[in-house]
Design an enzyme around this catalytic site. Structure first.
Site, PDB file in Angstrom:
ATOM      1  N   SER A  34       0.847  -1.198   0.000  1.00  8.96           N
ATOM      2  CA  SER A  34       0.000   0.000   0.000  1.00  8.96           C
ATOM      3  C   SER A  34       0.876   1.239   0.000  1.00  8.96           C
ATOM      4  CB  SER A  34      -0.894   0.022   1.243  1.00  8.96           C
ATOM      5  OG  SER A  34      -1.408   1.334   1.405  1.00  8.96           O
TER       6      SER A  34
ATOM      7  N   HIS B 108      -1.313  -1.295  -4.175  1.00  2.00           N
ATOM      8  CA  HIS B 108      -2.583  -0.939  -3.516  1.00  2.00           C
ATOM      9  C   HIS B 108      -2.630   0.571  -3.274  1.00  2.00           C
ATOM     10  CE1 HIS B 108      -6.074  -2.009  -0.958  1.00  2.00           C
ATOM     11  NE2 HIS B 108      -5.640  -1.086  -0.100  1.00  2.00           N
TER      12      HIS B 108
ATOM     13  N   ASP C  88      -4.770   3.583  -1.631  1.00  5.17           N
ATOM     14  CA  ASP C  88      -5.821   3.904  -0.661  1.00  5.17           C
ATOM     15  C   ASP C  88      -6.335   5.315  -0.889  1.00  5.17           C
ATOM     16  OD1 ASP C  88      -6.112   1.578   1.107  1.00  5.17           O
ATOM     17  OD2 ASP C  88      -3.993   1.934   1.552  1.00  5.17           O
TER      18      ASP C  88
ATOM     19  N   MET D 120      -8.912   8.149   0.273  1.00 10.10           N
ATOM     20  CA  MET D 120      -9.722   8.569   1.431  1.00 10.10           C
ATOM     21  C   MET D 120     -10.193  10.006   1.217  1.00 10.10           C
ATOM     22  SD  MET D 120      -7.437   7.091   4.568  1.00 10.10           S
ATOM     23  CE  MET D 120      -6.591   5.499   4.446  1.00 10.10           C
TER      24      MET D 120
ATOM     25  N   HIS E  61      -8.466   1.074  -3.649  1.00 10.37           N
ATOM     26  CA  HIS E  61      -9.382   0.863  -2.518  1.00 10.37           C
ATOM     27  C   HIS E  61     -10.036   2.198  -2.186  1.00 10.37           C
ATOM     28  CE1 HIS E  61      -9.635  -0.283   2.073  1.00 10.37           C
ATOM     29  NE2 HIS E  61     -10.828  -0.130   1.532  1.00 10.37           N
TER      30      HIS E  61
ATOM     31  N   MET F 217     -12.205   4.482  -0.119  1.00  8.86           N
ATOM     32  CA  MET F 217     -12.848   4.737   1.180  1.00  8.86           C
ATOM     33  C   MET F 217     -13.498   6.110   1.070  1.00  8.86           C
ATOM     34  SD  MET F 217      -9.760   3.150   3.433  1.00  8.86           S
ATOM     35  CE  MET F 217      -8.643   3.278   2.029  1.00  8.86           C
TER      36      MET F 217
ATOM     37  N   MET G  53     -11.282  -6.193   5.813  1.00  9.84           N
ATOM     38  CA  MET G  53     -10.503  -5.185   6.540  1.00  9.84           C
ATOM     39  C   MET G  53     -10.149  -5.747   7.915  1.00  9.84           C
ATOM     40  SD  MET G  53      -9.923  -2.681   4.562  1.00  9.84           S
ATOM     41  CE  MET G  53      -9.073  -1.686   5.803  1.00  9.84           C
TER      42      MET G  53
ATOM     43  N   ASP H 221      -6.467  -6.596   4.543  1.00  9.05           N
ATOM     44  CA  ASP H 221      -5.856  -5.260   4.527  1.00  9.05           C
ATOM     45  C   ASP H 221      -5.861  -4.693   5.943  1.00  9.05           C
ATOM     46  OD1 ASP H 221      -5.032  -2.669   3.989  1.00  9.05           O
ATOM     47  OD2 ASP H 221      -6.771  -2.149   2.739  1.00  9.05           O
TER      48      ASP H 221
END
Ligand code: DX5
Ligand code: ZN
Length: 221
Positions: free
Chosen positions: A9, A34, A36, A38, A67, A69, A138, A176
């Site tokens: 990540s 990966h 992330d 957010m 991913h 979020m 998660m 993750d």
């Protein structure tokens, strides 16, 4: 057992040297990268968006595993697909109609993924497993890296592994959060076929290559 897919990540990378860090991970044998995302709303932190995926696309040919979020999530799928995401995993809590969201991702030519917060019942994702190529458990509360692995999620990994097995056909079961040389073994033993690791890879004092080798050895695959 197939070789576990290791997905470093970039959340734990140095963003000032992101391209170099991703190249280093690729050279060290990472399988996926990966990313992330957010939004400061679904989770408190804000990270990065589609332009970073677009620019990473130019520095690596590894699959970019995005991913999200973010909430709402649906208005942003097209931008991440156009930026070059290979898989897009959404939080079930942020998708009012998860089946529609997963179908939209597939229609955009991207592998659909579905995940859930540790506190969300597993039943929330069960109806949609068939529509997902990636199912992500998660093992920390989404929102930041460097948190301890929640071993209490291992039965969930095992349960979803059985359900995916029953569906047949090569879906990826990913974990993750808090993955390191001590926790990767139990996660893989429970049925994970892909692991995300942020701090254990980009935060390792002996470097990315040593960190990935350590994870690979500890996974036993
Ligand atoms: C957490 C993110 C993770 C995070 C994992 O919300 O989804 O991908 O980067 O970081 P570590 O491996 O440090 O727990
Ligand atoms: Zn993640």
């Amino acid at each position: 057992m197939n070789r576990v897919l290791i997905a470093p990540s970039i959340l734990a990378a140095n963003f000032a040297f992101l391209g170099a860090q991703v190249r280093e991970a690729q050279a060290a044998g990472a399988d996926w990268i990966h990313v992330d995302v957010m939004d400061g709303h679904f989770v408190p932190a804000i990270t990065i968006g589609a332009p970073v995926v677009r620019d990473l696309r130019a520095v690596t040919d590894l699959p970019l595993d995005v991913h999200l979020m973010i909430e709402p999530v649906d208005p942003h799928l097209e931008a991440f697909a156009a930026a070059g995401a290979d898989s897009i995993t959404v939080q079930v809590e942020a998708a009012p109609d998860p089946a529609r969201t997963l179908r939209t991702i597939r229609r955009l030519g991207v592998r659909p993924g579905l995940t859930l917060r540790p506190g969300t019942p597993e039943a929330a994702v069960r109806p949609y497993l068939e529509l997902a190529d990636v199912v992500l458990v998660m093992t920390v509360e989404p929102g930041r890296g460097g948190q301890p692995f929640m071993a209490e999620m291992l039965p969930r990994v095992a349960s979803l592994a059985r359900r995916l097995e029953a569906l047949g056909g090569g879906r990826v079961l990913q974990v993750d959060g808090g993955i390191d040389a001590a926790t990767i073994g139990p996660a893989v033993a429970a049925g994970a076929t892909s692991v995300v690791a942020g701090s254990a890879v980009f935060g390792a004092s002996d470097g990315v290559a040593a960190a990935i080798a350590r994870l690979r050895a500890a996974a036993g695959t």
